[in-house]
Design an enzyme around this catalytic site. Structure first.
Site, short mmCIF file in Angstrom:
data_model
loop_
_atom_site.label_atom_id
_atom_site.label_comp_id
_atom_site.label_asym_id
_atom_site.label_seq_id
_atom_site.Cartn_x
_atom_site.Cartn_y
_atom_site.Cartn_z
N THR A 1 0.85 -1.20 0.00
CA THR A 1 0.00 0.00 0.00
C THR A 1 0.88 1.24 0.00
O THR A 1 1.84 1.30 0.76
CB THR A 1 -0.85 0.00 1.29
OG1 THR A 1 -1.84 -1.01 1.19
CG2 THR A 1 -1.54 1.33 1.53
N THR B 1 0.41 0.36 6.92
CA THR B 1 0.34 -0.66 5.88
C THR B 1 0.42 -2.02 6.55
O THR B 1 0.84 -2.13 7.70
CB THR B 1 1.49 -0.49 4.85
OG1 THR B 1 1.36 -1.48 3.82
CG2 THR B 1 2.86 -0.62 5.48
N GLY B 2 0.00 -3.05 5.83
CA GLY B 2 0.03 -4.39 6.41
C GLY B 2 -1.37 -4.97 6.51
O GLY B 2 -2.27 -4.53 5.78
N VAL C 1 -13.28 -4.51 2.72
CA VAL C 1 -12.66 -3.18 2.79
C VAL C 1 -11.62 -3.25 3.90
O VAL C 1 -11.88 -3.80 4.97
CB VAL C 1 -13.73 -2.11 3.11
CG1 VAL C 1 -13.07 -0.77 3.41
CG2 VAL C 1 -14.71 -1.97 1.93
N GLY C 2 -10.43 -2.72 3.61
CA GLY C 2 -9.36 -2.77 4.61
C GLY C 2 -9.27 -1.50 5.44
O GLY C 2 -10.23 -0.73 5.54
N1 ASP Z 1 -3.42 -2.40 4.56
C1 ASP Z 1 -3.82 -2.93 3.29
C2 ASP Z 1 -5.12 -3.65 3.44
O1 ASP Z 1 -5.28 -4.39 4.38
C3 ASP Z 1 -2.83 -3.85 2.67
C4 ASP Z 1 -1.42 -3.37 2.56
O2 ASP Z 1 -0.95 -2.50 3.27
O3 ASP Z 1 -0.72 -3.87 1.70
O4 ASP Z 1 -5.97 -3.53 2.58
#
Ligand code: ASP
Length: 318
Positions: free
Chosen positions: A178, A228-229, A206-207
């Site tokens: 992200t 992120t994560g 949805v994240g």
């Molecule tokens: N945080 C993002 C999600 O869960 C994924 C990512 O950071 O790569 O949608």
């Protein structure tokens, strides 16, 4: 109980190599600057270039994030993003300015620049979040081009994945990135993030990235944080808001990120098997980051300087 779980996690991490870094690092850099998650160097460089010509921190931020959204080689953001398990690329993004205004879109299909649409939600509508079909018809009305975002490469990978259809919530640390970006110019802090979310997620998922306070939070009086994560963990811990509140209490950006991650660790039954990375900027222009696992980098660009740094972390992995 929570404490016990945390200690247990750390003990296991020791086996695979717990980070022993104890000296806190704090970046103090010349403003204006842009700082972003992962290896998005071209994004921060694009952002500072746009700032130089427009003198707008927010325009620079949007342009920098657009760079990643437009790049098909980045398979976690915008055009070329990996699809959900039904084969559709669905995007989430949000933006927040120094006045506390925010705009967000979630579950958007067929429009490759959700950060721009989120910006327009913030500026052009009385709302903060538009989702799904409503966000898409808003994008259409605002003149955004409708296009298929699934590239041949992502389609091929999806075809391979669907054979087993195995969804592993264990994040492959190399496999998601992200774009989260914060910008600072002494009087203002703004932030934004954009993602196609987790590859092969359930349709409708949805994240954290479009949720104010989870994937991003900006308080111009205090500072800002972007995440992120594994979004589910960031969502249930309101990590970005927490980091800003910790900084409000006088904690440095890096220590605030670390503490917010400890809260996540404390709720796990053992060592977390997922990645979360946080970056933060304080009102004083200090910045820092922290991650659960080794492998999370962040990047910085001002008019005269550029660097990429590995974030300090709790755990190494094999
Ligand atoms: N945080 C993002 C999600 O869960 C994924 C990512 O950071 O790569 O949608």
């Amino acid at each position: 109980m929570k404490r016990r779980k945390f200690v247990k996690g750390v003990a296991f991490a020791g086996v695979v190599g717990l980070s022993t870094r104890s000296i806190e690092s704090c970046n103090v850099v010349k403003p204006p600057f842009y700082i972003a998650t992962w290896n998005n160097e071209q994004a921060v460089k694009t952002a500072i270039e746009k700032y130089s010509s427009s003198s707008s921190l927010l325009e620079g931020l949007v342009k920098g994030i657009n760079y990643v959204e437009d790049n098909p080689a980045d398979q976690s953001v915008g055009y070329g993003g990996r699809p959900d398990r039904d084969g559709n690329v669905t995007l989430d993004a949000c933006i927040m300015d120094e006045k506390g205004n925010a705009g967000s879109v979630c579950y958007v299909q067929n429009y490759k620049n959700p950060i721009s649409i989120a910006h327009d939600v913030m500026v052009e509508t009385p709302h903060v979040i538009l989702a799904g079909a409503g966000a898409e018809s808003f994008a259409d009305r605002m003149g955004y081009k409708k296009e298929n975002l699934l590239t041949e490469e992502s389609k091929e990978q999806y075809k391979q994945w669907i054979k087993k259809s195995e969804y592993k919530p264990i994040i492959n640390i190399e496999n998601h990135d992200t774009i989260g970006m914060l910008a600072y110019d002494e009087s203002k802090i703004v932030g934004g993030c954009s993602t196609s979310g987790l590859a092969y997620k359930m349709a409708g998922r949805v994240g954290d990235s479009p949720i104010i306070g989870s994937g991003l939070f900006v308080d111009n009086e205090v500072g800002a944080c972007v995440a992120t994560g594994l979004g589910e963990k960031v969502l249930t811990n309101l990590s970005s808001f927490l980091v800003v509140e910790l900084m409000r209490g006088g904690v440095s950006p890096e220590a605030a990120c670390k503490e917010a991650l400890k809260r996540i660790i404390a709720k796990e039954d053992g060592t977390p098997n997922f990645q979360v990375g946080l970056i933060a900027v304080s009102k004083a222009g200090k910045s820092g980051a922290y991650a659960l696992y080794e492998g999370f980098n962040y990047v910085y660009a001002s008019a005269t300087e550029f660097w990429r740094k590995p974030a300090p972390y709790f755990y190494t992995y094999k």
